[in-house]
Design a protein around this motif. Structure first.
Motif: not given
Length: 369
Positions: A24, A108, A120, A122-124, A178, A219, A221-224
């Motif tokens: 990640q 995404r 980026d 939205t991640k959170t 992550k 966190w 940016s590739t994760g949600v």
């Protein structure tokens, strides 16, 4: 000379995180390079590589050999994983919620456009609202549409009997999440993210907020990461600020309730359209989960007694808590659609039969004009 030194530092940093097997972090680093590079062709190639990265086809494959994090005391798993989330039914939401969820999916699916704009995805995301309005279902839907596994944090497991280990449990869960190209759902967020000025909480629970804030700031940016709470008023103000998107779920409006009821009844009862119209009035101010529970209870009773489902739906039409206008509207609809007689509509709604007849005449006169 300066550019050469920057390239050298970036290369060493990339090698360091790659050798640490932090996939990640590698993706996050390459994303930053793609956004900041003055070479358009390099940016385009990196964006394309990130879009086609191998973990997309099988998000859990590269971490399959890594065991799920467990509580050191109970040895219970701290996460529940749904690799291919299945929905009991398609979600029905207000226009605002539906548009927000659709936009999150589009972000995404079109990361390249965001990166080209120096942004980026939205991640959170924070879901708020009363129980039973579809917050968990929305998380499942997002994961399914993104073709990613859904990782659900079991807060009852993460809260160790030894409170000093709870922070460690939370770190293990988030570090694991992550490393996986998935969607993490932190359900009942208020259990670990209460206000730090709450005098009723002991110091260890307050320290959990600090742990959570650090993890949210870090966190990738590739994760949600999705957090959900039924009690938004209990959250620490600092937690609110860490979420990039707030989605407020409300009790279903009548049209949404009508569509939901029709979807549940259309294969089990005749006149599903008519029943959904009247039940959406009778069951107003109920959550989706409450409506589902009530209708399933009626279906079970009909199946056990060998009766028609209609006979078990009629008792649901009591509307004592509704306004007088709602009761009149319901009574008129019941008779107009032929579901019950005027006498039965009076018994169910308390509306006088004379009132029902007058309204029916008014409806008929309006149609003839």
């Amino acid at each position: 000379m300066e550019d050469r030194e920057d390239i050298r530092e970036n290369f060493v940093h990339l090698a360091r995180i790659a050798l640490s097997d932090r996939a990640q972090d590698v993706q996050a680093f390459l994303t930053r390079v793609a956004k900041r590079s003055s070479d358009p062709s390099l940016s385009a190639e990196l964006v394309e590589l990130l879009r086609k990265r191998p973990t997309r086809s099988s998000p859990l494959r590269r971490t399959a050999e890594i065991p799920l994090p467990v509580d050191t005391d109970s040895r219970f798993h701290l996460l529940r994983v749904e690799e291919r989330p299945e929905l009991p039914h398609e979600p029905i939401y207000t226009t605002k919620v539906r548009e927000t969820l659709t936009r999150l999916i589009e972000e995404r699916r079109n990361v390249k456009a965001l990166i080209n704009a120096g942004l980026d995805p939205t991640k959170t995301i924070l879901f708020t609202g009363p129980p039973g309005v579809g917050k968990t279902l929305a998380a499942k839907w997002l994961a399914r549409e993104l073709k990613r596994p859904l990782l659900i944090l079991d807060l009852s497991a993460v809260m160790s009997s030894y409170l000093g280990r709870t922070g460690s449990n939370l770190r293990h869960v988030l570090d694991y999440a992550k490393s996986v190209d998935g969607v993490l759902l932190l359900d009942e967020l208020d259990a670990v993210a209460k206000r730090r000025d709450d005098t009723g909480e002991i110091g260890e629970l307050k320290r959990l907020v600090t742990v959570l804030l650090q993890q949210l700031d870090d966190w990738p940016s590739t994760g949600v990461l999705i957090a959900a709470t039924n009690h938004a008023e209990l959250l620490d103000p600092a937690v609110w600020r860490r979420f990039e998107e707030l989605v407020e779920f409300e009790l279903p409006e009548r049209e949404a309730a009508r569509a939901f009821i029709k979807a549940m009844l259309e294969r089990t009862v005749t006149k599903a359209e008519e029943w959904s119209d009247v039940l959406s009035v009778a069951l107003s101010k109920q959550s989706f989960s409450d409506i589902e529970r009530i209708l399933n209870s009626a279906r079970r009773a009909a199946a056990l007694n060998g009766n028609r489902l209609d006979e078990h739906l009629s008792p649901l039409l009591t509307v004592n808590g509704n306004t007088k206008q709602d009761r009149i509207e319901l009574a008129v609809q019941l008779v107009q659609t032929g579901l019950v007689s005027a006498r039965r509509a009076h018994e169910l709604t308390g509306v006088a039969r004379d009132t029902i007849r007058e309204r029916l005449k008014g409806v008929a006169a309006g149609k003839s004009e």
